[in-house]
Design a protein around this motif. Sequence first.
Motif, PDB file in Angstrom:
ATOM      1  N   LYS A 196       0.848  -1.206   0.000  1.00 45.04           N
ATOM      2  CA  LYS A 196       0.000   0.000   0.000  1.00 45.04           C
ATOM      3  C   LYS A 196       0.876   1.245   0.000  1.00 45.04           C
ATOM      4  O   LYS A 196       0.605   2.222  -0.692  1.00 45.04           O
ATOM      5  CB  LYS A 196      -0.930  -0.011   1.223  1.00 45.04           C
ATOM      6  CG  LYS A 196      -2.219  -0.778   0.969  1.00 45.04           C
ATOM      7  CD  LYS A 196      -2.961  -1.080   2.223  1.00 45.04           C
ATOM      8  CE  LYS A 196      -3.699   0.071   2.803  1.00 45.04           C
ATOM      9  NZ  LYS A 196      -4.439  -0.318   4.020  1.00 45.04           N
ATOM     10  N   ILE A 199       2.403   1.613  -3.473  1.00 43.02           N
ATOM     11  CA  ILE A 199       1.401   2.068  -4.456  1.00 43.02           C
ATOM     12  C   ILE A 199       1.158   3.570  -4.294  1.00 43.02           C
ATOM     13  O   ILE A 199       1.171   4.335  -5.262  1.00 43.02           O
ATOM     14  CB  ILE A 199       0.086   1.262  -4.308  1.00 43.02           C
ATOM     15  CG1 ILE A 199       0.286  -0.174  -4.776  1.00 43.02           C
ATOM     16  CG2 ILE A 199      -1.049   1.910  -5.088  1.00 43.02           C
ATOM     17  CD1 ILE A 199      -0.855  -1.122  -4.420  1.00 43.02           C
ATOM     18  N   GLU A 200       0.965   4.001  -3.043  1.00 43.43           N
ATOM     19  CA  GLU A 200       0.738   5.438  -2.787  1.00 43.43           C
ATOM     20  C   GLU A 200       1.947   6.254  -3.232  1.00 43.43           C
ATOM     21  O   GLU A 200       1.808   7.331  -3.811  1.00 43.43           O
ATOM     22  CB  GLU A 200       0.489   5.674  -1.296  1.00 43.43           C
ATOM     23  CG  GLU A 200      -0.936   5.388  -0.873  1.00 43.43           C
ATOM     24  CD  GLU A 200      -1.159   5.652   0.613  1.00 43.43           C
ATOM     25  OE1 GLU A 200      -0.572   6.586   1.153  1.00 43.43           O
ATOM     26  OE2 GLU A 200      -1.934   4.884   1.229  1.00 43.43           O
ATOM     27  N   ARG A 203       2.094   6.366  -7.074  1.00 48.51           N
ATOM     28  CA  ARG A 203       0.997   7.202  -7.594  1.00 48.51           C
ATOM     29  C   ARG A 203       1.336   8.675  -7.414  1.00 48.51           C
ATOM     30  O   ARG A 203       1.044   9.496  -8.275  1.00 48.51           O
ATOM     31  CB  ARG A 203      -0.310   6.871  -6.874  1.00 48.51           C
ATOM     32  CG  ARG A 203      -1.015   5.682  -7.519  1.00 48.51           C
ATOM     33  CD  ARG A 203      -2.354   5.421  -6.900  1.00 48.51           C
ATOM     34  NE  ARG A 203      -3.005   4.286  -7.558  1.00 48.51           N
ATOM     35  CZ  ARG A 203      -3.883   3.505  -6.983  1.00 48.51           C
ATOM     36  NH1 ARG A 203      -4.236   3.715  -5.727  1.00 48.51           N
ATOM     37  NH2 ARG A 203      -4.440   2.508  -7.637  1.00 48.51           N
TER      38      ARG A 203
ATOM     39  N   LEU B  24      -1.255  -7.616  -4.994  1.00 46.54           N
ATOM     40  CA  LEU B  24      -1.158  -6.310  -5.668  1.00 46.54           C
ATOM     41  C   LEU B  24      -2.444  -5.952  -6.432  1.00 46.54           C
ATOM     42  O   LEU B  24      -2.941  -4.829  -6.310  1.00 46.54           O
ATOM     43  CB  LEU B  24       0.032  -6.329  -6.630  1.00 46.54           C
ATOM     44  CG  LEU B  24       0.315  -5.033  -7.390  1.00 46.54           C
ATOM     45  CD1 LEU B  24       0.724  -3.922  -6.421  1.00 46.54           C
ATOM     46  CD2 LEU B  24       1.393  -5.235  -8.445  1.00 46.54           C
ATOM     47  N   LEU B  25      -2.974  -6.915  -7.164  1.00 50.66           N
ATOM     48  CA  LEU B  25      -4.125  -6.603  -8.042  1.00 50.66           C
ATOM     49  C   LEU B  25      -5.341  -6.081  -7.260  1.00 50.66           C
ATOM     50  O   LEU B  25      -5.900  -5.040  -7.628  1.00 50.66           O
ATOM     51  CB  LEU B  25      -4.488  -7.816  -8.911  1.00 50.66           C
ATOM     52  CG  LEU B  25      -3.408  -8.192  -9.937  1.00 50.66           C
ATOM     53  CD1 LEU B  25      -3.798  -9.449 -10.695  1.00 50.66           C
ATOM     54  CD2 LEU B  25      -3.147  -7.053 -10.908  1.00 50.66           C
ATOM     55  N   LEU B  27      -5.352  -4.573  -4.511  1.00 48.43           N
ATOM     56  CA  LEU B  27      -5.036  -3.253  -3.924  1.00 48.43           C
ATOM     57  C   LEU B  27      -5.176  -2.163  -4.985  1.00 48.43           C
ATOM     58  O   LEU B  27      -5.592  -1.042  -4.679  1.00 48.43           O
ATOM     59  CB  LEU B  27      -3.609  -3.243  -3.355  1.00 48.43           C
ATOM     60  CG  LEU B  27      -3.382  -4.020  -2.051  1.00 48.43           C
ATOM     61  CD1 LEU B  27      -1.917  -3.966  -1.647  1.00 48.43           C
ATOM     62  CD2 LEU B  27      -4.236  -3.459  -0.924  1.00 48.43           C
ATOM     63  N   LEU B  28      -4.832  -2.518  -6.237  1.00 47.61           N
ATOM     64  CA  LEU B  28      -4.955  -1.536  -7.327  1.00 47.61           C
ATOM     65  C   LEU B  28      -6.412  -1.333  -7.712  1.00 47.61           C
ATOM     66  O   LEU B  28      -6.836  -0.226  -8.014  1.00 47.61           O
ATOM     67  CB  LEU B  28      -4.148  -1.997  -8.544  1.00 47.61           C
ATOM     68  CG  LEU B  28      -2.629  -1.970  -8.382  1.00 47.61           C
ATOM     69  CD1 LEU B  28      -1.953  -2.639  -9.570  1.00 47.61           C
ATOM     70  CD2 LEU B  28      -2.111  -0.547  -8.219  1.00 47.61           C
ATOM     71  N   LYS B  29      -7.166  -2.444  -7.712  1.00 48.62           N
ATOM     72  CA  LYS B  29      -8.587  -2.362  -8.074  1.00 48.62           C
ATOM     73  C   LYS B  29      -9.401  -3.180  -7.074  1.00 48.62           C
ATOM     74  O   LYS B  29      -9.633  -4.385  -7.290  1.00 48.62           O
ATOM     75  CB  LYS B  29      -8.788  -2.886  -9.502  1.00 48.62           C
ATOM     76  CG  LYS B  29     -10.107  -2.452 -10.107  1.00 48.62           C
ATOM     77  CD  LYS B  29     -10.132  -2.736 -11.593  1.00 48.62           C
ATOM     78  CE  LYS B  29     -11.519  -2.603 -12.186  1.00 48.62           C
ATOM     79  NZ  LYS B  29     -12.231  -1.385 -11.852  1.00 48.62           N
TER      80      LYS B  29
END
Lengths: 206, 286
Positions: A196, A199-200, A203, B24-25, B27-29
Amino acid sequence: MIINPWNIAAALLTLFILSFLYKDNPLFRFAEHLYVGISNGYLIAITWHNALRPNLFDPLGRGQYIFLIPMVLGLLYFTMFVKRISWLARLPIAFLIGWGAGVSIPAYFQANILKQLHGTILTPQSFQPQVSSGIWATIILIGVVATLTYFFFSTEHKGAIGRVSRLGIIFIMIGFGASFGYTVMARVSLFIGRLKFLIEFFRALF
Amino acid sequence: MSIFERLTKIDRRIIYFVLGLAILLPLLKPWGIPVNVMDRSRDLFTFIEDSTRGRAVMISFDYDPQVMPEVHPMAYALVHHLFALRRKVIGLCLNVQGTGMAVDVFNRIAAEYNERARSREDSIIYGRDYVFLGWKSGYVAVILGMGESIKGVYPKDYYGNPIDELEVMEGIKNYRQIGLCISLSGAAFPDTWVAYAGSRYGLRVGAGVTAVMGASYYPYLQTRQLVGMLAGLKGAAEYETLLDEHNIPIKKKTAAPGMDAQNLAHLVMIVFIVIGNIGYFYLRRR
């Protein structure tokens, strides 16, 4: 998330650590050693500011010389590095064990043995307000008896004892399974936390 | 090499890759799989709602950054709940690294409340609604000492204010005025709370623990030595769901969005375990 040097360092170090999943490499080892060093440094700083200074050096500075007693007791631990006087380290150890045992034995006996024994006793109230709670209590009682029988080594595990101890093994295995399931869940949760963050970070970066 | 031999010798990197993708998937969608609330989480929620009225609640931040992904969301959700109910909250730490965790949780949730507050009464104010006492060394002595006098152990709060001067501490002398203590922990601190504060002083204890520790705390739930327990990220997600159910709005959920990934990861693990076992039993029979 703000892109600042700290977050960049955190993202890079996370990737370095995760690179171990492929194979051991210098980047992983760099992050690992950095982690150990920083953790120790952080702990030393925090112990100084939160424990040693307010609890020992500040009172001594105010002339409360009674604090010299715990200080000397604490310093005696270091005598274990000098063979000739290493016996002195037993003094603080004896003090700590004496105090610890005196304080913890009654408390843990009450909390972990008496209360747990009490929880294992079946009474008609165990089946109220729901019958299902009584069924679970019965299963717990059978599990406790069977598991204890498995660990009873004074008699050979044959006949009735053998059958009950085999049932004990089943309960133990179910316990191990539950623990393993929870462990997997915990490790996945930690990985989710790191992903997480990544990802943040990415992004915000792009 | 037969297919069954291959099944027992899958390269660990393939397992990591598949597992990584499975996490991962979602978490992305996110898919929004509903979170099923278990009794142990509901018990803690209900106890806070019903049995802490007019009394303060203590939160012991006994965890460190290593277990943040699991325990920090619990802290957010619990403090959120307590602020919504206007309970007096007393924070402290038995683990020295918990201080940073506690400060972050209190500051973030208080700021969230104060953003939408219309008056001073409506706000969450440090010293009036909550206090953070900080960390003291010797956790057993700290727990036992507070049973006699909280002020005796913590004459000042984390920021150096004498606790006598804080409105939130008015009428609070020791555990008799505390309705519940929740130990959020990545180590065995809930045991310590149960043994020293629960058994000796009758303080009701709840726990928020990492999933690894979850299984070992069930005996305490059965004997009601713990009023309830949140275990792992799932426990935090359950508490967020309970807040939702009771119309307590939470601005940014930190646990529930991870549950899809958790579910899929578990499915992948189960599939790999089944595959490995098929190979193992086939080879053993041969």
